[in-house]
Design a protein around this motif. Structure first.
Motif, PDB file in Angstrom:
ATOM      1  N   LEU A 141       0.852  -1.192   0.000  1.00 33.33           N
ATOM      2  CA  LEU A 141       0.000   0.000   0.000  1.00 33.33           C
ATOM      3  C   LEU A 141       0.885   1.238   0.000  1.00 33.33           C
ATOM      4  CD1 LEU A 141      -2.558  -0.782   2.855  1.00 33.33           C
ATOM      5  CD2 LEU A 141      -3.123  -0.426   0.465  1.00 33.33           C
ATOM      6  N   VAL A 142       0.427   2.288  -0.665  1.00 41.67           N
ATOM      7  CA  VAL A 142       1.141   3.562  -0.619  1.00 41.67           C
ATOM      8  C   VAL A 142       0.120   4.694  -0.708  1.00 41.67           C
ATOM      9  CG1 VAL A 142       1.583   3.704  -3.107  1.00 41.67           C
ATOM     10  CG2 VAL A 142       3.125   4.837  -1.529  1.00 41.67           C
ATOM     11  N   ILE A 143       0.392   5.764   0.028  1.00 40.07           N
ATOM     12  CA  ILE A 143      -0.453   6.955   0.030  1.00 40.07           C
ATOM     13  C   ILE A 143       0.262   8.052  -0.750  1.00 40.07           C
ATOM     14  CG2 ILE A 143      -1.464   8.765   1.479  1.00 40.07           C
ATOM     15  CD1 ILE A 143      -1.619   6.764   3.755  1.00 40.07           C
ATOM     16  N   SER A 144      -0.486   8.776  -1.569  1.00 40.60           N
ATOM     17  CA  SER A 144       0.091   9.886  -2.317  1.00 40.60           C
ATOM     18  C   SER A 144       0.590  10.949  -1.342  1.00 40.60           C
ATOM     19  CB  SER A 144      -0.959  10.504  -3.243  1.00 40.60           C
ATOM     20  OG  SER A 144      -0.494  11.745  -3.745  1.00 40.60           O
ATOM     21  N   PRO A 145       1.802  11.456  -1.523  1.00 44.06           N
ATOM     22  CA  PRO A 145       2.296  12.524  -0.653  1.00 44.06           C
ATOM     23  C   PRO A 145       1.615  13.860  -0.933  1.00 44.06           C
ATOM     24  CG  PRO A 145       3.918  12.016  -2.335  1.00 44.06           C
ATOM     25  CD  PRO A 145       2.814  11.002  -2.483  1.00 44.06           C
ATOM     26  N   ARG A 149      -5.983  11.234   0.156  1.00 46.61           N
ATOM     27  CA  ARG A 149      -7.170  10.457  -0.242  1.00 46.61           C
ATOM     28  C   ARG A 149      -6.834   9.483  -1.361  1.00 46.61           C
ATOM     29  NH1 ARG A 149     -10.827  15.183  -1.907  1.00 46.61           N
ATOM     30  NH2 ARG A 149      -8.780  15.738  -2.666  1.00 46.61           N
ATOM     31  N   ILE A 150      -5.678   9.681  -2.012  1.00 44.07           N
ATOM     32  CA  ILE A 150      -5.264   8.816  -3.112  1.00 44.07           C
ATOM     33  C   ILE A 150      -4.326   7.746  -2.570  1.00 44.07           C
ATOM     34  CG2 ILE A 150      -4.046   8.690  -5.314  1.00 44.07           C
ATOM     35  CD1 ILE A 150      -4.927  11.615  -5.797  1.00 44.07           C
ATOM     36  N   LEU A 151      -4.727   6.493  -2.765  1.00 43.59           N
ATOM     37  CA  LEU A 151      -3.923   5.352  -2.344  1.00 43.59           C
ATOM     38  C   LEU A 151      -3.770   4.384  -3.506  1.00 43.59           C
ATOM     39  CD1 LEU A 151      -5.967   5.997   0.315  1.00 43.59           C
ATOM     40  CD2 LEU A 151      -4.454   4.285   1.242  1.00 43.59           C
ATOM     41  N   SER A 163      -7.348   4.139  -5.266  1.00 47.59           N
ATOM     42  CA  SER A 163      -8.508   4.725  -4.616  1.00 47.59           C
ATOM     43  C   SER A 163      -8.308   6.229  -4.587  1.00 47.59           C
ATOM     44  CB  SER A 163      -8.657   4.206  -3.184  1.00 47.59           C
ATOM     45  OG  SER A 163      -9.711   4.883  -2.535  1.00 47.59           O
ATOM     46  N   ASP A 164      -9.352   6.961  -4.941  1.00 42.31           N
ATOM     47  CA  ASP A 164      -9.313   8.420  -4.904  1.00 42.31           C
ATOM     48  C   ASP A 164     -10.133   8.977  -3.751  1.00 42.31           C
ATOM     49  OD1 ASP A 164      -7.712   8.745  -7.227  1.00 42.31           O
ATOM     50  OD2 ASP A 164      -9.473   8.401  -8.486  1.00 42.31           O
ATOM     51  N   ASP A 165     -10.690   8.078  -2.912  1.00 44.87           N
ATOM     52  CA  ASP A 165     -11.599   8.509  -1.854  1.00 44.87           C
ATOM     53  C   ASP A 165     -11.246   7.914  -0.484  1.00 44.87           C
ATOM     54  OD1 ASP A 165     -12.363   5.865  -2.244  1.00 44.87           O
ATOM     55  OD2 ASP A 165     -14.281   6.379  -3.174  1.00 44.87           O
TER      56      ASP A 165
END
Length: 186
Positions: A141-145, A149-151, A163-165
């Motif tokens: 898994l990674v989260i946008s810096p 909300r974007i993963l 995912s954008d939410d």
């Protein structure tokens, strides 16, 4: 298996292995076992006693570290001097990936064989977030810096998802090769 660097104090590193956790306070020159509450000493000698698959440091409180392991989720608030098991309510305790929202560190995501779980209270309660996933065996898994909300989630079996939410829903990201003319320069 995994290494985490304290960005506020780069001389502090944590390493996760199949035999527990280690901490360095001198930039990696020396390492000390930090397994109090994580794994009993009498179990530590067993092969693959506790595989730490991921370590994540809270960006706003770097004394707090989370360890995603083959046997559950652990948290320390004192730089790994003591660990506490959290997330026992999760259906599957095998955790292959762990991500923390950089702007709201009380929001955590874990991935494993049962899919994606999300906590909004620093790991005390969890919700399953698998809508849209064809395979729930999550490997990373990674989260946008730029937008938490974007993963992105990498699966073992059906590819990459976005995912954008905030993990409410997932859409598959097609993995296609670009033509040589459109590849970025090296």
């Amino acid at each position: 298996v995994t290494i985490a660097l304290d960005e506020t104090r780069p001389q502090i590193l944590y390493a996760g292995t199949t035999g527990g956790a280690y901490r360095s306070t001198d930039g990696g020159a020396t390492w000390h076992k930090v397994n109090n509450g994580l794994i009993p000493a009498e179990v530590l000698d067993a092969s693959l006693a506790l595989g730490i698959n991921m370590l994540v440091i809270d960006p706003k409180n770097p004394s707090t570290v989370y360890a995603g392991t083959t046997k559950g989720l652990f948290k320390t608030t004192d730089m790994a001097n003591t660990w506490t098991r959290i997330g026992e309510s999760m259906a599957d305790q095998y955790i292959s990936s762990l991500a923390i929202d950089p702007s709201h560190p009380e929001v955590l995501y874990i991935g494993g064989r049962a899919g994606i779980q999300k906590s909004t209270d620093s790991g005390q309660t969890w919700q399953t977030m698998n809508i849209g996933l064809e395979t729930v065996n999550i490997r990373t898994l990674v989260i946008s810096p730029h937008d938490p909300r974007i993963l992105y989630a990498g699966t073992n079996g059906s590819g990459l998802y976005r995912s954008d939410d905030g993990a409410l829903t997932w859409k598959q990201v097609p993995l296609t090769l670009s033509s040589p003319a459109t590849q970025p320069p090296r």
